[in-house]
Scaffold this motif. Structure first.
Motif, PDB file in Angstrom:
ATOM      1  N   TRP A  21       0.876  -1.168   0.000  1.00 20.04           N
ATOM      2  CA  TRP A  21       0.000   0.000   0.000  1.00 20.04           C
ATOM      3  C   TRP A  21       0.909   1.213   0.000  1.00 20.04           C
ATOM      4  O   TRP A  21       1.851   1.299   0.798  1.00 20.04           O
ATOM      5  CB  TRP A  21      -0.892  -0.022   1.239  1.00 20.04           C
ATOM      6  N   LEU A  22       0.674   2.149  -0.909  1.00 20.98           N
ATOM      7  CA  LEU A  22       1.597   3.272  -1.093  1.00 20.98           C
ATOM      8  C   LEU A  22       1.042   4.578  -0.549  1.00 20.98           C
ATOM      9  O   LEU A  22      -0.144   4.855  -0.682  1.00 20.98           O
ATOM     10  CB  LEU A  22       1.904   3.450  -2.580  1.00 20.98           C
ATOM     11  N   GLU A  23       1.935   5.366   0.016  1.00 19.83           N
ATOM     12  CA  GLU A  23       1.598   6.719   0.454  1.00 19.83           C
ATOM     13  C   GLU A  23       2.263   7.750  -0.444  1.00 19.83           C
ATOM     14  O   GLU A  23       2.227   8.944  -0.145  1.00 19.83           O
ATOM     15  CB  GLU A  23       2.009   6.922   1.913  1.00 19.83           C
ATOM     16  N   VAL A  24       2.889   7.300  -1.518  1.00 17.78           N
ATOM     17  CA  VAL A  24       3.497   8.164  -2.524  1.00 17.78           C
ATOM     18  C   VAL A  24       2.936   7.752  -3.877  1.00 17.78           C
ATOM     19  O   VAL A  24       2.267   6.729  -4.004  1.00 17.78           O
ATOM     20  CB  VAL A  24       5.043   8.046  -2.529  1.00 17.78           C
ATOM     21  N   SER A  25       3.263   8.521  -4.899  1.00 14.60           N
ATOM     22  CA  SER A  25       2.783   8.174  -6.237  1.00 14.60           C
ATOM     23  C   SER A  25       3.493   6.916  -6.742  1.00 14.60           C
ATOM     24  O   SER A  25       4.590   6.560  -6.277  1.00 14.60           O
ATOM     25  CB  SER A  25       3.036   9.325  -7.207  1.00 14.60           C
ATOM     26  N   LYS A  26       2.858   6.271  -7.694  1.00 15.03           N
ATOM     27  CA  LYS A  26       3.451   5.087  -8.312  1.00 15.03           C
ATOM     28  C   LYS A  26       4.807   5.442  -8.925  1.00 15.03           C
ATOM     29  O   LYS A  26       5.764   4.675  -8.826  1.00 15.03           O
ATOM     30  CB  LYS A  26       2.501   4.541  -9.374  1.00 15.03           C
ATOM     31  N   ALA A  30       8.281   3.663  -7.933  1.00 11.64           N
ATOM     32  CA  ALA A  30       9.093   2.987  -8.947  1.00 11.64           C
ATOM     33  C   ALA A  30      10.509   3.556  -8.971  1.00 11.64           C
ATOM     34  O   ALA A  30      11.488   2.803  -9.094  1.00 11.64           O
ATOM     35  CB  ALA A  30       8.439   3.103 -10.318  1.00 11.64           C
ATOM     36  N   GLN A  31      10.639   4.866  -8.826  1.00 12.17           N
ATOM     37  CA  GLN A  31      11.963   5.485  -8.814  1.00 12.17           C
ATOM     38  C   GLN A  31      12.797   4.985  -7.630  1.00 12.17           C
ATOM     39  O   GLN A  31      13.984   4.710  -7.772  1.00 12.17           O
ATOM     40  CB  GLN A  31      11.856   7.004  -8.788  1.00 12.17           C
ATOM     41  N   SER A  32      12.161   4.852  -6.474  1.00 20.18           N
ATOM     42  CA  SER A  32      12.909   4.371  -5.305  1.00 20.18           C
ATOM     43  C   SER A  32      13.362   2.922  -5.509  1.00 20.18           C
ATOM     44  O   SER A  32      14.466   2.556  -5.110  1.00 20.18           O
ATOM     45  CB  SER A  32      12.095   4.515  -4.024  1.00 20.18           C
ATOM     46  N   LEU A  33      12.528   2.108  -6.156  1.00 17.81           N
ATOM     47  CA  LEU A  33      12.920   0.726  -6.447  1.00 17.81           C
ATOM     48  C   LEU A  33      14.095   0.695  -7.420  1.00 17.81           C
ATOM     49  O   LEU A  33      15.036  -0.085  -7.246  1.00 17.81           O
ATOM     50  CB  LEU A  33      11.743  -0.060  -7.028  1.00 17.81           C
ATOM     51  N   LYS A  34      14.045   1.549  -8.440  1.00 20.74           N
ATOM     52  CA  LYS A  34      15.145   1.604  -9.411  1.00 20.74           C
ATOM     53  C   LYS A  34      16.452   1.997  -8.733  1.00 20.74           C
ATOM     54  O   LYS A  34      17.514   1.478  -9.072  1.00 20.74           O
ATOM     55  CB  LYS A  34      14.802   2.582 -10.532  1.00 20.74           C
ATOM     56  N   GLU A  35      16.381   2.893  -7.776  1.00 18.68           N
ATOM     57  CA  GLU A  35      17.581   3.288  -7.038  1.00 18.68           C
ATOM     58  C   GLU A  35      18.121   2.118  -6.215  1.00 18.68           C
ATOM     59  O   GLU A  35      19.337   1.950  -6.085  1.00 18.68           O
ATOM     60  CB  GLU A  35      17.284   4.496  -6.157  1.00 18.68           C
ATOM     61  N   MET A  36      17.221   1.302  -5.671  1.00 19.83           N
ATOM     62  CA  MET A  36      17.655   0.129  -4.901  1.00 19.83           C
ATOM     63  C   MET A  36      18.434  -0.855  -5.759  1.00 19.83           C
ATOM     64  O   MET A  36      19.303  -1.568  -5.252  1.00 19.83           O
ATOM     65  CB  MET A  36      16.446  -0.592  -4.294  1.00 19.83           C
ATOM     66  N   SER A  62       8.195  -4.830 -12.786  1.00 20.88           N
ATOM     67  CA  SER A  62       7.430  -5.429 -13.896  1.00 20.88           C
ATOM     68  C   SER A  62       5.940  -5.432 -13.591  1.00 20.88           C
ATOM     69  O   SER A  62       5.112  -5.161 -14.460  1.00 20.88           O
ATOM     70  CB  SER A  62       7.901  -6.855 -14.168  1.00 20.88           C
ATOM     71  N   GLU A  63       5.595  -5.732 -12.353  1.00 23.06           N
ATOM     72  CA  GLU A  63       4.191  -5.739 -11.935  1.00 23.06           C
ATOM     73  C   GLU A  63       3.588  -4.337 -12.048  1.00 23.06           C
ATOM     74  O   GLU A  63       2.461  -4.170 -12.494  1.00 23.06           O
ATOM     75  CB  GLU A  63       4.087  -6.248 -10.498  1.00 23.06           C
ATOM     76  N   LEU A  64       4.343  -3.333 -11.652  1.00 21.13           N
ATOM     77  CA  LEU A  64       3.858  -1.957 -11.753  1.00 21.13           C
ATOM     78  C   LEU A  64       3.598  -1.571 -13.202  1.00 21.13           C
ATOM     79  O   LEU A  64       2.621  -0.894 -13.513  1.00 21.13           O
ATOM     80  CB  LEU A  64       4.873  -0.981 -11.148  1.00 21.13           C
ATOM     81  N   LYS A  65       4.482  -2.018 -14.085  1.00 23.41           N
ATOM     82  CA  LYS A  65       4.332  -1.707 -15.500  1.00 23.41           C
ATOM     83  C   LYS A  65       3.141  -2.435 -16.127  1.00 23.41           C
ATOM     84  O   LYS A  65       2.391  -1.885 -16.921  1.00 23.41           O
ATOM     85  CB  LYS A  65       5.611  -2.109 -16.242  1.00 23.41           C
ATOM     86  N   ASN A  67       0.441  -3.794 -14.577  1.00 26.81           N
ATOM     87  CA  ASN A  67      -0.852  -3.544 -13.956  1.00 26.81           C
ATOM     88  C   ASN A  67      -0.908  -2.142 -13.358  1.00 26.81           C
ATOM     89  O   ASN A  67      -0.637  -1.954 -12.182  1.00 26.81           O
ATOM     90  CB  ASN A  67      -1.111  -4.566 -12.840  1.00 26.81           C
ATOM     91  N   PRO A  68      -1.239  -1.167 -14.189  1.00 22.92           N
ATOM     92  CA  PRO A  68      -1.295   0.208 -13.677  1.00 22.92           C
ATOM     93  C   PRO A  68      -2.250   0.324 -12.493  1.00 22.92           C
ATOM     94  O   PRO A  68      -3.358  -0.215 -12.522  1.00 22.92           O
ATOM     95  CB  PRO A  68      -1.812   1.002 -14.872  1.00 22.92           C
ATOM     96  N   LEU A  69      -1.786   0.965 -11.465  1.00 22.56           N
ATOM     97  CA  LEU A  69      -2.593   1.144 -10.264  1.00 22.56           C
ATOM     98  C   LEU A  69      -3.284   2.503 -10.297  1.00 22.56           C
ATOM     99  O   LEU A  69      -2.787   3.440 -10.909  1.00 22.56           O
ATOM    100  CB  LEU A  69      -1.696   1.035  -9.015  1.00 22.56           C
ATOM    101  N   PRO A  70      -4.399   2.627  -9.622  1.00 26.29           N
ATOM    102  CA  PRO A  70      -5.178   3.883  -9.702  1.00 26.29           C
ATOM    103  C   PRO A  70      -4.660   4.990  -8.790  1.00 26.29           C
ATOM    104  O   PRO A  70      -5.389   5.522  -7.968  1.00 26.29           O
ATOM    105  CB  PRO A  70      -6.571   3.413  -9.249  1.00 26.29           C
ATOM    106  N   PHE A  71      -3.397   5.326  -8.886  1.00 30.20           N
ATOM    107  CA  PHE A  71      -2.852   6.448  -8.109  1.00 30.20           C
ATOM    108  C   PHE A  71      -1.683   7.064  -8.820  1.00 30.20           C
ATOM    109  O   PHE A  71      -1.130   6.538  -9.719  1.00 30.20           O
ATOM    110  CB  PHE A  71      -2.456   6.028  -6.695  1.00 30.20           C
TER     111      PHE A  71
END
Length: 71
Positions: A21-26, A30-36, A62-65, A67-71
Motif C-alpha cells: 500500500w503506497l503513500e506516494v505516487s506510483k 518505482a523510482q525508489s525501487l530503481k535506485e535500490m 514489472s508488476e507496476l508496469k 498492472n497500472p494502479l489507480p494512483f
C-alpha cells in the motif's frame, strides 16, 4: 557473508501481493525501487515478506508496469 538490504515495508507482504500500500505516487515508488537496484546486495529483508533476492525488486517493477494502479 551475504550483503543484505533492509527494505522495511517497501515491498509487499507476500509473493502474491508484491506491491505494498503506497503513500506516494506510483512514479515515486518505482523510482525508489530503481535506485535500490544500484546498491550491492544479495538478499532483501522486509518487514513482512520472506527473504528475497535482488530479482524481486525487478519483479515488482514489472508488476507496476503490467498492472497500472489507480494512483
Amino acid at each position: 557473508i551475504n550483503k543484505v538490504l533492509f527494505v522495511g515495508d517497501n515491498i509487499g507482504d507476500n509473493e502474491t501481493e508484491i506491491v505494498p500500500w503506497l503513500e506516494v505516487s506510483k512514479k515515486e515508488y518505482a523510482q525508489s525501487l530503481k535506485e535500490m537496484l544500484h546498491f550491492k546486495y544479495d538478499l532483501i529483508l522486509s518487514g513482512h515478506n520472506k527473504p528475497q533476492g535482488k530479482a524481486f525488486i525487478e519483479k515488482i517493477l514489472s508488476e507496476l508496469k503490467a498492472n497500472p494502479l489507480p494512483f
